[in-house]
Design an enzyme around this catalytic site. Structure first.
Site, short mmCIF file in Angstrom:
data_model
loop_
_atom_site.label_atom_id
_atom_site.label_comp_id
_atom_site.label_asym_id
_atom_site.label_seq_id
_atom_site.Cartn_x
_atom_site.Cartn_y
_atom_site.Cartn_z
N GLU A 347 0.86 -1.19 0.00
CA GLU A 347 0.00 0.00 0.00
C GLU A 347 0.89 1.23 0.00
OE1 GLU A 347 -2.32 -0.15 3.57
OE2 GLU A 347 -3.67 -1.67 2.79
N LYS A 349 2.41 4.40 1.47
CA LYS A 349 2.59 4.88 2.84
C LYS A 349 2.41 6.40 2.80
CE LYS A 349 5.70 4.66 6.81
NZ LYS A 349 5.30 5.98 7.28
N ARG A 354 -1.60 10.03 11.53
CA ARG A 354 -2.51 8.89 11.71
C ARG A 354 -3.82 9.37 12.33
NH1 ARG A 354 -0.27 3.00 12.94
NH2 ARG A 354 -2.14 1.80 12.59
N GLU A 402 -4.94 7.67 7.45
CA GLU A 402 -3.93 8.73 7.49
C GLU A 402 -4.60 10.00 6.96
OE1 GLU A 402 -0.97 8.06 8.80
OE2 GLU A 402 0.48 9.47 7.99
N GLU A 501 5.49 8.59 1.35
CA GLU A 501 6.79 8.32 1.98
C GLU A 501 7.40 7.02 1.51
OE1 GLU A 501 8.17 8.97 6.47
OE2 GLU A 501 6.15 8.24 6.22
N LYS A 506 1.96 -5.60 3.71
CA LYS A 506 1.18 -6.27 4.77
C LYS A 506 0.76 -7.66 4.35
CE LYS A 506 -0.80 -1.79 6.06
NZ LYS A 506 -2.02 -0.99 6.20
N LYS A 526 7.49 -1.49 6.77
CA LYS A 526 7.46 -0.17 6.12
C LYS A 526 8.72 -0.01 5.28
CE LYS A 526 8.81 1.98 10.51
NZ LYS A 526 8.43 2.86 11.59
P1 ATP Z 1 6.96 4.24 14.39
O1 ATP Z 1 6.48 4.38 15.78
O2 ATP Z 1 6.80 2.91 13.77
O3 ATP Z 1 8.31 4.83 14.18
P2 ATP Z 1 5.88 6.39 13.13
O4 ATP Z 1 4.71 7.04 13.76
O5 ATP Z 1 7.19 7.05 13.23
O6 ATP Z 1 5.93 4.96 13.56
P3 ATP Z 1 6.24 5.55 10.49
O7 ATP Z 1 7.47 4.85 10.86
O8 ATP Z 1 6.37 6.62 9.51
O9 ATP Z 1 5.48 6.19 11.66
O10 ATP Z 1 5.20 4.41 9.92
C1 ATP Z 1 3.97 4.06 10.39
C2 ATP Z 1 2.92 5.12 10.09
O11 ATP Z 1 2.65 5.22 8.68
C3 ATP Z 1 1.57 4.77 10.66
O12 ATP Z 1 1.52 5.10 12.02
C4 ATP Z 1 0.63 5.59 9.82
O13 ATP Z 1 0.44 6.85 10.42
C5 ATP Z 1 1.37 5.80 8.51
N1 ATP Z 1 0.75 5.18 7.32
C6 ATP Z 1 0.64 5.79 6.13
N2 ATP Z 1 0.09 4.98 5.22
C7 ATP Z 1 -0.19 3.81 5.84
C8 ATP Z 1 -0.76 2.59 5.42
N3 ATP Z 1 -1.14 2.38 4.15
N4 ATP Z 1 -0.88 1.61 6.35
C9 ATP Z 1 -0.48 1.79 7.62
N5 ATP Z 1 0.08 2.93 8.09
C10 ATP Z 1 0.23 3.94 7.21
#
Ligand code: ATP
Length: 701
Positions: A347, A349, A354, A402, A501, A506, A526
């Site tokens: 998917e 990102k 969030r 998101e 990003e 998944k 990710k």
């Molecule tokens: P982490 O605590 O894992 O470091 P983070 O808040 O820093 O998380 P990221 O590392 O950038 O975030 O990756 C996870 C985030 O990506 C999710 O919390 C969500 O907000 C965002 N996201 C964007 N697109 C998606 C998607 N398709 N599925 C799941 N999450 C997504």
């Protein structure tokens, strides 16, 4: 497979992981006190890890003794002194099992003698007043607390300030100030219900005269404090207990105390009891990540025991669950390695914020952040439109989405930086300049039923069946299914062109594709666009100090000292200096904002190396996202000290600022365990950089 076998296998796997990690130590050792924590690597972030070598055979007799020696009688309110005594025992050790034992014994006494106080005891132990999403927090400013100490003890403010500069712990200062004070009448002993209610009242006060009212209430508590009570009271008010009691330990202790309070355990074999205790801990942890609300869980445990808990406490719209998190990857080939013979989907990102969107049975709607903060007031425009996204038969739901900045004219996604300019509070719909589009990627609850245990394929089907896409307002996350690396690369490139990003990858089917609240799961990977450079993922760090700017940076801070967070030790551990990645405008903004948070001395819960001497210190308020070239062992910094090396910490090489993380609280910053894990992964994946010098990479400011 039987539960017992499953548990044994789990423990064996943990032990293997521990051994693998120990082989990676530069000195081949793991410090004893860290072993329990290490065994939890790559596990759910909300996990308790030290059930290895677990022996509770004599727990029942100990618990009977604990009740006999309790300082209060059945039916009486629990004395605050009894809790403080437990805190003192906990503070006296770093051994995780010992800490767990002390708390379990105390909780058993509470359950048996004054069960109505159990909920407040749990809140005081985690230093919270209510569920996170209600947003009521302690954390009273130091000057107010110093004023209360001065006024209640008759000491001069300047002496208290001088003590604070020297000792750095208001708890200790309050305690020693009190014991210097002669008292004519012995005030009534403090009880848990009274202390908790007063703390809640203090946190709820607002408005003009609230400062004075707060000081008055604190003074009333302080004059009643005996022995060590003032120390823990002050620390609670400050917002940090600093006794080394992590919330996950409290959850495990609660589960175990419930089991050990049952009369039938007397007849249980040691093995059976052990299985019961492990099962209880796992049930309570899992229920808590689905329904993070002790107000519901504690009464349910007292009434229905562990077995009934999963039935009574389930995902409920209106209570934000802890979001599932993803594992970082460094190369597309990691995906194929991880998901060999497993169906998976890619998917986009999206790069925004969030948003967990809830619709309750009563038709009301809420939007929660990654941190379970209620963001409904930040998004009045989205709240207004939510109704039309759901089809008519969609009565209640929880969506995982998101929220992304959206250009209505060009019909495209805008970078995260644009979204971050949107106001967070008091947003009026007519003043909104930055429009957002909601990209939904999961459906967790639908029409009275939790979908958490359904595989992603089913959850996705339900999402598409029950919601409508609305141009520029609401869309389903763009996805692609292929196992060909070229297709994944093309999709990744396209995601970048579309201002995303990177990708989220998944699992689709079966038990490996359920939604795992609060877990950093390997079923979600990710892939960030710049995964090939650096350590694969960015790191979120807390700003704890700054260096005065020189040359072009005169008048603002030229560089900063950053820290990661260790939730077990409740401390911020220094990790690097940073002076790169800031625009001139960034430097101005950070200066203006952070100078409001300057403190005279570093907090006592900052773990610092000898050379960590910034020109100013900050209270831990700001989280920044940072990228770096790699991680190295360093004698100068304290991040993850004791995990990878017994005395040295880990440091970031060539760190550069990416952005402010408004959606993360300091305690949600990257943890020391994550830092150690990144370091160890780096060692596994690459030829180790020569870090033997442990050079502190200085920067040019
Ligand atoms: P982490 O605590 O894992 O470091 P983070 O808040 O820093 O998380 P990221 O590392 O950038 O975030 O990756 C996870 C985030 O990506 C999710 O919390 C969500 O907000 C965002 N996201 C964007 N697109 C998606 C998607 N398709 N599925 C799941 N999450 C997504």
């Amino acid at each position: 497979m039987s539960k017992l076998k499953k548990n044994l296998r789990k423990r064996l796997n943990r032990r293997r992981r521990l051994l693998r990690l120990s082989r990676l130590q530069p000195n081949g050792k793991i410090s004893q006190s860290r072993q329990g924590r290490l065994s939890g690597f790559s596990e759910p972030i909300f996990t308790y890890t030290s059930l290895l070598c677990f022996d509770r055979a004599d727990m029942f007799s100990k618990s009977s003794a604990a009740i006999e020696s309790a300082s209060w009688k059945k039916g009486e309110p629990v004395p605050y002194a009894a809790l403080c005594q437990t805190f003192e025992q906990i503070e006296s050790t770093t051994k995780r099992l010992q800490i767990l034992d002390y708390l379990v014994k105390f909780l058993i006494s509470v359950i048996k003698l004054s069960p109505e106080s159990l909920l407040t005891v749990i809140y005081l132990s985690i230093n919270k007043l209510c569920p996170e999403y209600e947003g009521l927090e302690l954390g009273i400013g130091e000057s107010l607390l110093m004023k209360a100490i001065a006024e209640s003890t008759g000491r001069e403010m300047k002496k208290i300030k001088a003590d604070y500069a020297e000792i750095g712990d208001l708890g200790i200062i309050a305690m020693s100030s009190r014991s210097n004070q002669p008292t004519m009448f012995k005030p009534k002993a403090l009880t848990i219900p009274h202390v908790f209610k007063t703390l809640k009242d203090i946190a709820s006060l607002s408005g003009n005269s609230s400062q004075k009212q707060k000081v008055d209430k604190i003074k009333l508590l302080l004059v009643s404090c005996r022995n060590k009570e003032a120390k823990y009271l002050m620390r609670s008010l400050e917002g940090k207990l600093r006794i080394g009691l992590a919330e996950r330990t409290v959850v495990v202790a609660l589960a175990q105390a419930i089991v050990l309070s049952r009369p039938d355990i007397k007849k249980m074999s040691k093995e059976k009891l052990q299985v019961e205790l492990e099962n209880a801990a796992s049930v309570v942890k899992s229920v808590y990540s689905e329904l993070p609300c002790y107000d519901l869980i504690v009464p349910a445990l007292l009434k229905a025991d562990i077995d009934g808990l999963k039935e009574t406490c389930k995902l409920t719209p209106g209570i934000p669950l802890k979001p599932m998190l993803a594992h970082p990857t460094k190369a597309l080939s990691d995906i194929l390695d991880r998901f060999e013979n497993i169906a998976f989907t890619c998917e986009y990102k999206y790069d925004g914020e969030r948003a967990q969107i809830h619709k309750l049975e009563d038709e009301s709607m809420r939007i929660y952040s990654r941190n379970s903060e209620n963001m409904s007031a930040k998004y009045p425009d989205v709240m207004e439109r939510l109704g039309k996204f759901a089809k008519p038969d969609t009565k209640s739901f929880v969506l995982d989405c998101e929220a992304v900045a959206w250009d209505r004219e060009q019909k495209c996604i805008l970078p995260f930086q644009v979204l971050s300019t949107r106001k967070r509070k008091d947003v009026k719909e007519e003043d909104i300049k930055v429009q957002v589009c909601i990209f939904a990627f999961d459906l967790l609850y639908l029409n009275g039923e939790s979908l958490l245990r359904e595989p992603l394929t089913k959850r996705r089907e339900a999402l598409v069946d029950h919601f409508n896409e609305v141009n520029g307002e609401f869309a389903f996350a763009k996805s692609m299914n292929s196992t060909q690396i070229e297709d994944i690369q093309t999709f990744l490139d396209q995601s970048v062109v579309d201002n995303c990003e990177g990708l989220m990858v998944k699992t689709l089917n079966g038990a490996e594709a359920t939604y795992e609240p609060s877990k950093r799961s390997r079923n979600w990977l990710k892939v960030k666009k710049d995964y090939l450079s650096g350590v694969g993922d960015s790191i979120d760090l807390v700003v704890i100090g700054a260096y005065a700017g020189r040359g072009k940076r005169t008048g603002v801070y030229g560089g900063y000292l950053l820290a990661c967070y260790d939730p077990d030790r409740e401390e911020y551990q220094s990790i690097c200096k940073i002076g790169t990645g800031f625009s001139e405008q960034d430097l101005e903004i950070h200066y203006k904002e952070l100078k409001e948070h300057v403190i005279p001395e570093p907090k006592s819960y900052y773990a610092l190396g000898e050379g960590n001497k910034p020109d100013v210190w900050f209270a831990p308020v700001r989280v920044w996202e940072i990228k770096c070239a790699d991680l190295s062992v360093s004698p100068v910094y304290k991040a993850a000290v004791g995990i990878v090396d017994s005395t040295k910490g880990i440091s970031l090489r060539f760190p550069r600022f990416v952005r402010v993380r408004d959606d993360k609280s300091p305690e949600n910053a990257t943890s020391s365990e994550q830092i150690a894990e990144m370091y160890n992964d780096q060692k596994l994946n690459t030829v180790k950089n020569d870090t033997s010098l442990g050079v502190d990479m200085d920067f040019d400011y």
